[in-house]
Every structure is written in structure tokens, then in C-alpha cells.
Design a protein around this motif. Structure first.
Motif, PDB file in Angstrom:
ATOM      1  N   ASP A   1       0.855  -1.191   0.000  1.00 58.11           N
ATOM      2  CA  ASP A   1       0.000   0.000   0.000  1.00 58.11           C
ATOM      3  C   ASP A   1       0.892   1.243   0.000  1.00 58.11           C
ATOM      4  N   MET A   2       0.490   2.274  -0.735  1.00 51.01           N
ATOM      5  CA  MET A   2       1.276   3.512  -0.768  1.00 51.01           C
ATOM      6  C   MET A   2       1.062   4.308   0.518  1.00 51.01           C
ATOM      7  N   THR A   3       2.155   4.865   1.039  1.00 53.62           N
ATOM      8  CA  THR A   3       2.069   5.733   2.221  1.00 53.62           C
ATOM      9  C   THR A   3       2.404   7.174   1.809  1.00 53.62           C
ATOM     10  N   LEU A   4       2.197   8.097   2.736  1.00 57.67           N
ATOM     11  CA  LEU A   4       2.564   9.503   2.466  1.00 57.67           C
ATOM     12  C   LEU A   4       4.071   9.637   2.241  1.00 57.67           C
ATOM     13  N   ASN A   5       4.865   8.846   2.972  1.00 57.01           N
ATOM     14  CA  ASN A   5       6.328   8.861   2.760  1.00 57.01           C
ATOM     15  C   ASN A   5       6.677   8.423   1.348  1.00 57.01           C
ATOM     16  N   ASP A   6       5.935   7.423   0.846  1.00 58.70           N
ATOM     17  CA  ASP A   6       6.162   6.974  -0.542  1.00 58.70           C
ATOM     18  C   ASP A   6       5.858   8.123  -1.496  1.00 58.70           C
TER      19      ASP A   6
ATOM     20  N   LYS B   1      -1.578  12.678  -5.249  1.00 63.74           N
ATOM     21  CA  LYS B   1      -1.865  13.075  -3.864  1.00 63.74           C
ATOM     22  C   LYS B   1      -3.380  13.017  -3.617  1.00 63.74           C
TER      23      LYS B   1
ATOM     24  N   LEU C   1      -4.458   9.506  -3.179  1.00 64.80           N
ATOM     25  CA  LEU C   1      -4.004   8.984  -1.884  1.00 64.80           C
ATOM     26  C   LEU C   1      -4.932   9.447  -0.758  1.00 64.80           C
ATOM     27  N   GLU C   2      -5.512  10.628  -0.922  1.00 64.13           N
ATOM     28  CA  GLU C   2      -6.395  11.183   0.113  1.00 64.13           C
ATOM     29  C   GLU C   2      -7.858  10.776  -0.078  1.00 64.13           C
TER      30      GLU C   2
ATOM     31  N   LYS D   1      -7.567   3.356  -3.883  1.00 65.83           N
ATOM     32  CA  LYS D   1      -6.485   2.571  -3.290  1.00 65.83           C
ATOM     33  C   LYS D   1      -5.234   2.846  -4.115  1.00 65.83           C
TER      34      LYS D   1
END
Ligand SMILES: CC(C)(COP(=O)(O)OP(=O)(O)OC[C@H]1O[C@@H](n2cnc3c(N)ncnc32)[C@H](O)[C@@H]1OP(=O)(O)O)[C@@H](O)C(=O)NCCC(=O)NCCS
Length: 145
Positions: free
Chosen positions: A8-13, A35, A38-39, A44
Motif C-alpha cells: 500500500d502507498m504511504t505519504l512517505n512513498d 496526492k 491517496l487522500e 487505493k
């Protein structure tokens, strides 16, 4: 590429991808679109990592009965070695809560079309001038039984 992980993608990614988005991945989408995905709680986002380096990512948006691939992209230096297939396999797995998975692909993007055909997607129609008001897109769908 057996040591590629799909996560899963994270904000750090996202922070890692953002500065090199257009140079190393894709000049079509913008990082701001990623972005937003992601939000979005109906979306997903996943990444492909090789030795902890992000080598690809993909986004899937869930509608009522279909999951829509909004982007799938592999780092320019790592294409055609199976990473796009790994990302697509994960998207298909995630999409199986819906009746189908769909995407648009430029009629000029033959490599991507081959990837989708390989996984059983069918070409169901054309959206005229879908890209930048110029290039047409095929609508490709895989129905789940
Ligand atoms: C489309 C994309 C995601 C494919 O990722 P990839 O990691 O290169 O794909 P794979 O290595 O898993 O290849 C899957 C299939 O695609 C086709 N393909 C991919 N690259 C190819 C190439 N350079 N030459 C010929 N066929 C190719 C082949 O059918 C391949 O299957 P095969 O290896 O069994 O022949 C990648 O090219 C990319 O990031 N393109 C730019 C962004 C983009 O166009 N995204 C799609 C938007 S709809």
C-alpha cells in the motif's frame, strides 16, 4: 523480478515519488493527481518496491459496481521486466469486490494495451479525443464472474 514487493502507498512513498514524478515515471499525470488519489477514501494506491526503492505505482478508484484504474506506471529504467504485471495483478485482486475493472488507454499506447490483453481485458469501445483533446482512448474492461 521476484524480489519486488507490492505494498500500500504511504505519504512517505508519495514524498519520494513527487520530486521525480515527471522525470522518472510519467509526463502525463501530475503528482498532485496522485496526492488526491491517496487522500480519496474511495481509492487505493499501491507501490512496487525493489530493494526499498519505488519502481512503480498504481491507483484504483472504486465506483458502485466497477473499479477504475486511474494510473499504472513503472519507473522508466525498470520497464518490461514484469513490474507492471505485478502491479496489475494486485489491482485485479483488489478489484474483485466489484463486478469489473476498467481503464482508458491511449490508442497509441500499444505496450500498455498488450499488458491489459495479457490479463484478459477486452476492448469495449473508444472515447474520442480523451487525451489532451487530441488522442482517442480505448475503454478496456475485465469482468469478474
Ligand atoms: C505500461 C507499463 C505500466 C507496463 O509496465 P511494464 O513493467 O513495462 O510491463 P511488464 O514488464 O509487466 O510487461 C507486461 C506486458 O506488456 C507488454 N510490454 C511491456 N513493455 C513492452 C515492450 N517494451 N515491448 C513489447 N511489449 C511490451 C508485453 O506484452 C508484456 O508481456 P510479456 O513480457 O509477456 O511480453 C509501462 O510501460 C509504463 O509505465 N508506461 C508508461 C505509463 C503508461 O503508459 N501507463 C499506462 C496508462 S493506461
Amino acid at each position: 523480478m521476484c524480489n519486488v514487493q507490492i505494498l500500500d502507498m504511504t505519504l512517505n512513498d508519495f514524498d519520494e515519488i513527487e520530486p521525480i514524478y515527471n522525470s522518472d515515471f510519467d509526463d502525463f499525470w501530475k503528482a498532485s493527481n496522485l496526492k488526491s488519489e491517496l487522500e480519496n477514501k474511495n481509492s487505493k494506491c499501491i507501490v512496487a518496491k525493489l530493494d526499498n526503492k519505488i519502481v512503480g505505482f498504481a491507483t484504483l478508484w472504486f465506483s458502485v459496481d466497477d473499479a477504475h484504474i486511474t494510473n499504472i506506471v513503472v519507473h522508466k529504467n525498470y520497464r518490461h521486466c514484469g513490474i507492471g504485471s505485478l502491479l496489475l495483478e494486485r489491482l485485479i485482486e483488489l478489484a474483485k469486490v466489484k463486478a469489473s475493472i476498467t481503464l482508458e488507454v491511449s490508442i497509441k499506447n500499444v505496450y500498455a494495451q498488450k499488458l491489459y490483453f495479457k490479463y484478459g481485458f477486452k476492448n469495449l469501445g473508444i472515447r474520442k479525443k480523451y487525451y489532451h483533446g487530441a488522442d482517442d482512448a480505448f475503454i478496456m474492461t475485465l469482468f469478474f464472474e
